[in-house]
Motif scaffolding. Structure first.
Motif, PDB file in Angstrom:
ATOM      1  N   THR A  42      -7.796   2.467  -7.058  1.00 26.06           N
ATOM      2  CA  THR A  42      -6.525   3.149  -7.242  1.00 26.06           C
ATOM      3  C   THR A  42      -5.442   2.441  -6.420  1.00 26.06           C
ATOM      4  OG1 THR A  42      -6.871   4.618  -5.355  1.00 26.06           O
ATOM      5  CG2 THR A  42      -7.763   5.331  -7.508  1.00 26.06           C
ATOM      6  N   LEU A  43      -4.211   2.882  -6.594  1.00 25.07           N
ATOM      7  CA  LEU A  43      -3.134   2.322  -5.781  1.00 25.07           C
ATOM      8  C   LEU A  43      -3.400   2.588  -4.303  1.00 25.07           C
ATOM      9  CD1 LEU A  43      -0.312   0.967  -5.696  1.00 25.07           C
ATOM     10  CD2 LEU A  43       0.668   3.273  -5.794  1.00 25.07           C
ATOM     11  N   ASP A  44      -3.862   3.785  -3.971  1.00 24.36           N
ATOM     12  CA  ASP A  44      -4.170   4.096  -2.571  1.00 24.36           C
ATOM     13  C   ASP A  44      -5.268   3.190  -2.023  1.00 24.36           C
ATOM     14  OD1 ASP A  44      -2.281   6.085  -2.480  1.00 24.36           O
ATOM     15  OD2 ASP A  44      -3.689   7.722  -2.826  1.00 24.36           O
ATOM     16  N   ASP A  45      -6.268   2.893  -2.845  1.00 27.23           N
ATOM     17  CA  ASP A  45      -7.333   1.974  -2.423  1.00 27.23           C
ATOM     18  C   ASP A  45      -6.764   0.597  -2.108  1.00 27.23           C
ATOM     19  OD1 ASP A  45      -9.230   3.974  -2.894  1.00 27.23           O
ATOM     20  OD2 ASP A  45      -9.637   3.279  -4.927  1.00 27.23           O
ATOM     21  N   ARG A  46      -5.887   0.127  -2.970  1.00 27.17           N
ATOM     22  CA  ARG A  46      -5.330  -1.213  -2.788  1.00 27.17           C
ATOM     23  C   ARG A  46      -4.385  -1.258  -1.582  1.00 27.17           C
ATOM     24  NH1 ARG A  46      -2.116  -2.737  -6.371  1.00 27.17           N
ATOM     25  NH2 ARG A  46      -2.444  -4.962  -6.028  1.00 27.17           N
ATOM     26  N   ILE A  47      -3.667  -0.161  -1.355  1.00 27.24           N
ATOM     27  CA  ILE A  47      -2.802  -0.101  -0.169  1.00 27.24           C
ATOM     28  C   ILE A  47      -3.645  -0.178   1.103  1.00 27.24           C
ATOM     29  CG2 ILE A  47      -1.280   1.401   1.160  1.00 27.24           C
ATOM     30  CD1 ILE A  47      -0.119   2.383  -1.516  1.00 27.24           C
ATOM     31  N   LEU A  48      -4.721   0.603   1.138  1.00 27.73           N
ATOM     32  CA  LEU A  48      -5.607   0.554   2.304  1.00 27.73           C
ATOM     33  C   LEU A  48      -6.216  -0.832   2.462  1.00 27.73           C
ATOM     34  CD1 LEU A  48      -7.236   1.760   4.620  1.00 27.73           C
ATOM     35  CD2 LEU A  48      -8.854   2.667   2.931  1.00 27.73           C
ATOM     36  N   GLY A  49      -6.652  -1.436   1.363  1.00 26.10           N
ATOM     37  CA  GLY A  49      -7.241  -2.768   1.434  1.00 26.10           C
ATOM     38  C   GLY A  49      -6.255  -3.798   1.947  1.00 26.10           C
ATOM     39  N   ALA A  50      -4.997  -3.710   1.488  1.00 26.56           N
ATOM     40  CA  ALA A  50      -3.973  -4.643   1.964  1.00 26.56           C
ATOM     41  C   ALA A  50      -3.772  -4.505   3.466  1.00 26.56           C
ATOM     42  CB  ALA A  50      -2.669  -4.390   1.214  1.00 26.56           C
ATOM     43  N   TRP A  51      -3.739  -3.266   3.929  1.00 30.07           N
ATOM     44  CA  TRP A  51      -3.547  -3.038   5.365  1.00 30.07           C
ATOM     45  C   TRP A  51      -4.712  -3.600   6.174  1.00 30.07           C
ATOM     46  CZ3 TRP A  51      -5.810   0.987   8.676  1.00 30.07           C
ATOM     47  CH2 TRP A  51      -5.205   1.060   9.933  1.00 30.07           C
ATOM     48  N   LEU A  52      -5.928  -3.445   5.660  1.00 31.94           N
ATOM     49  CA  LEU A  52      -7.100  -3.971   6.366  1.00 31.94           C
ATOM     50  C   LEU A  52      -7.041  -5.492   6.498  1.00 31.94           C
ATOM     51  CD1 LEU A  52      -9.981  -1.784   4.855  1.00 31.94           C
ATOM     52  CD2 LEU A  52      -8.951  -1.597   7.136  1.00 31.94           C
ATOM     53  N   THR A  53      -6.441  -6.173   5.513  1.00 32.46           N
ATOM     54  CA  THR A  53      -6.352  -7.634   5.605  1.00 32.46           C
ATOM     55  C   THR A  53      -5.500  -8.092   6.776  1.00 32.46           C
ATOM     56  OG1 THR A  53      -4.399  -7.877   4.162  1.00 32.46           O
ATOM     57  CG2 THR A  53      -6.568  -7.845   3.090  1.00 32.46           C
ATOM     58  N   SER A  54      -4.629  -7.217   7.259  1.00 33.88           N
ATOM     59  CA  SER A  54      -3.759  -7.564   8.397  1.00 33.88           C
ATOM     60  C   SER A  54      -4.421  -7.234   9.726  1.00 33.88           C
ATOM     61  CB  SER A  54      -2.432  -6.803   8.286  1.00 33.88           C
ATOM     62  OG  SER A  54      -2.624  -5.418   8.555  1.00 33.88           O
ATOM     63  N   ASP A  55      -5.734  -6.951   9.693  1.00 32.29           N
ATOM     64  CA  ASP A  55      -6.450  -6.497  10.889  1.00 32.29           C
ATOM     65  C   ASP A  55      -5.815  -5.230  11.452  1.00 32.29           C
ATOM     66  OD1 ASP A  55      -8.292  -8.599  10.746  1.00 32.29           O
ATOM     67  OD2 ASP A  55      -6.976  -9.924  11.909  1.00 32.29           O
ATOM     68  N   ARG A  56      -5.320  -4.409  10.520  1.00 31.28           N
ATOM     69  CA  ARG A  56      -4.721  -3.103  10.839  1.00 31.28           C
ATOM     70  C   ARG A  56      -3.436  -3.225  11.660  1.00 31.28           C
ATOM     71  NH1 ARG A  56     -10.290  -2.548  11.172  1.00 31.28           N
ATOM     72  NH2 ARG A  56     -11.215  -0.895   9.856  1.00 31.28           N
ATOM     73  N   ARG A  57      -2.741  -4.342  11.521  1.00 32.30           N
ATOM     74  CA  ARG A  57      -1.501  -4.544  12.277  1.00 32.30           C
ATOM     75  C   ARG A  57      -0.259  -4.462  11.392  1.00 32.30           C
ATOM     76  NH1 ARG A  57      -4.498  -8.849  14.830  1.00 32.30           N
ATOM     77  NH2 ARG A  57      -3.366 -10.348  13.555  1.00 32.30           N
ATOM     78  N   GLY A  58      -0.428  -4.544  10.072  1.00 32.20           N
ATOM     79  CA  GLY A  58       0.716  -4.553   9.179  1.00 32.20           C
ATOM     80  C   GLY A  58       1.311  -3.167   8.964  1.00 32.20           C
ATOM     81  N   VAL A  59       2.494  -3.154   8.360  1.00 34.10           N
ATOM     82  CA  VAL A  59       3.185  -1.911   8.008  1.00 34.10           C
ATOM     83  C   VAL A  59       3.435  -1.928   6.507  1.00 34.10           C
ATOM     84  CG1 VAL A  59       5.273  -0.517   8.310  1.00 34.10           C
ATOM     85  CG2 VAL A  59       4.293  -1.742  10.274  1.00 34.10           C
ATOM     86  N   ILE A  60       2.966  -0.914   5.781  1.00 30.21           N
ATOM     87  CA  ILE A  60       3.164  -0.845   4.333  1.00 30.21           C
ATOM     88  C   ILE A  60       4.636  -0.618   4.041  1.00 30.21           C
ATOM     89  CG2 ILE A  60       2.493   0.325   2.209  1.00 30.21           C
ATOM     90  CD1 ILE A  60       0.241  -1.218   3.642  1.00 30.21           C
ATOM     91  N   ALA A  61       5.184  -1.396   3.098  1.00 30.58           N
ATOM     92  CA  ALA A  61       6.623  -1.369   2.834  1.00 30.58           C
ATOM     93  C   ALA A  61       6.890  -1.390   1.327  1.00 30.58           C
ATOM     94  CB  ALA A  61       7.287  -2.580   3.512  1.00 30.58           C
ATOM     95  N   GLY A  62       8.168  -1.371   0.966  1.00 27.77           N
ATOM     96  CA  GLY A  62       8.591  -1.559  -0.419  1.00 27.77           C
ATOM     97  C   GLY A  62       8.081  -0.490  -1.367  1.00 27.77           C
ATOM     98  N   VAL A  63       7.686  -0.932  -2.574  1.00 23.16           N
ATOM     99  CA  VAL A  63       7.268  -0.007  -3.629  1.00 23.16           C
ATOM    100  C   VAL A  63       6.030   0.776  -3.206  1.00 23.16           C
ATOM    101  CG1 VAL A  63       6.536   0.182  -6.031  1.00 23.16           C
ATOM    102  CG2 VAL A  63       8.270  -1.505  -5.398  1.00 23.16           C
TER     103      VAL A  63
END
Length: 304
Positions: free
Chosen positions: A40-61
């Protein structure tokens, strides 16, 4: 929610590498989900954040979706503010500056606040789509234009800020689809006075209609009809009865569909606008930065 995890962490906890390869698949580099899952979109958002070693901030769309905005496809690229670039499909890295007061937490994830999300949407998205995204965000998580202006003042002449300044006064939570936002912008770009959205028209006997946009003083509305209006028989019959009732109340409705070219839309609306007593428009642009003259009104794949 689908199980989403970092492969190296699972291996570090003793998970067999053979099982990881056999039963799981990557959605981002090093991020795994079960092979039979549809992320799902939520799954992909969580996965993207994990790629940043939990340091990124979700932004934009993606951030707007976490704040509750509609019309975000599950395949939408995930935007993230992070200090180092990690290019990979489905992930958009923004190395933009931000401050702690521009970050909140939603569903346990660091996410840009509604005002910072608006600041990014208005700068990074294509112009017509940006307005639609801003409308959707305002509808779900209202933000103050003054707060966005503070961010404009804070960061100065950054990329896309001119477009953001142009769009900010036009944001309207009444839009009910990206295509409605696009239609409203087309009218404004071509000299029409700003249309009111979600106009309620009532009559004796309990009849009530809510019109997408238009000019109450002229009794003129402009409506976008999605595919379901044309393909579903019950909806078609309901629309026919509704139009008949509106005509009886001296309302004129110009209906727009996906395949209508912008120039044709403008010509039909302008004829009705003059017929209903609207002021003449000295110079109609016909084509703008957002609407090329040979482009259909809505692109295939746009939200209805």
């Amino acid at each position: 929610m689908t199980e989403v995890f970092l492969g190296r962490e699972a291996l570090g906890d003793g998970f067999p590498r053979h099982d990881l390869r056999r039963w799981y698949t990557q959605i981002f580099r090093g991020v795994y989900v079960p092979k039979n899952a549809v992320p799902t979109l939520d799954d992909r958002i969580l996965g993207a954040w994990l790629t940043s070693d939990r340091r990124g901030v979700i932004a934009g769309v993606a951030a707007s979706a976490l704040h509750g905005a509609d019309w975000v496809d599950a395949r939408e690229p995930i935007e993230m503010l992070v200090s180092e670039r990690r290019r990979q499909p489905g992930l958009v890295i923004r190395m933009d500056r931000y401050r702690p007061d521009e970050v909140t937490r939603v569903a346990g994830l660091p996410v840009t606040t509604p005002s910072r999300t608006a600041f990014d949407l208005g700068r990074h998205q294509p112009r017509a789509l940006a307005l639609g995204r801003l409308d959707a965000l305002m509808r779900a998580a209202p933000f103050a234009s003054a707060d966005v202006q503070c961010l404009i003042d804070r960061y100065g002449p950054v990329r896309g800020v001119r477009q953001l300044r142009d769009l900010l006064p036009l944001v309207d939570a009444g839009a009910e689809s990206l295509r409605e936002s696009r239609l409203r912008l087309l009218l404004i770009d071509n000299g029409f006075t700003r249309p009111e959205t979600q106009i309620e028209v009532s009559a004796a006997g309990g009849f009530t209609a809510v019109l997408d946009m238009g000019w109450r003083d002229l009794g003129l509305a402009v409506e976008y009809d999605g595919a379901h209006h044309q393909t579903e028989r019950p909806q078609y019959l309901k629309d026919r009865r509704r139009m008949s009732m509106l005509a009886g109340l001296d309302w004129e409705v110009v209906t727009v569909i996906n395949e209508d070219p912008p120039r044709e839309v403008l010509a039909r609306v302008y004829q009705a606008y003059l017929r209903r007593g609207g002021a003449e428009i000295d110079a109609m642009a016909w084509a703008t930065r957002s609407f090329a003259p040979n482009r259909r009104f809505g692109r295939v794949g746009d939200a209805a």
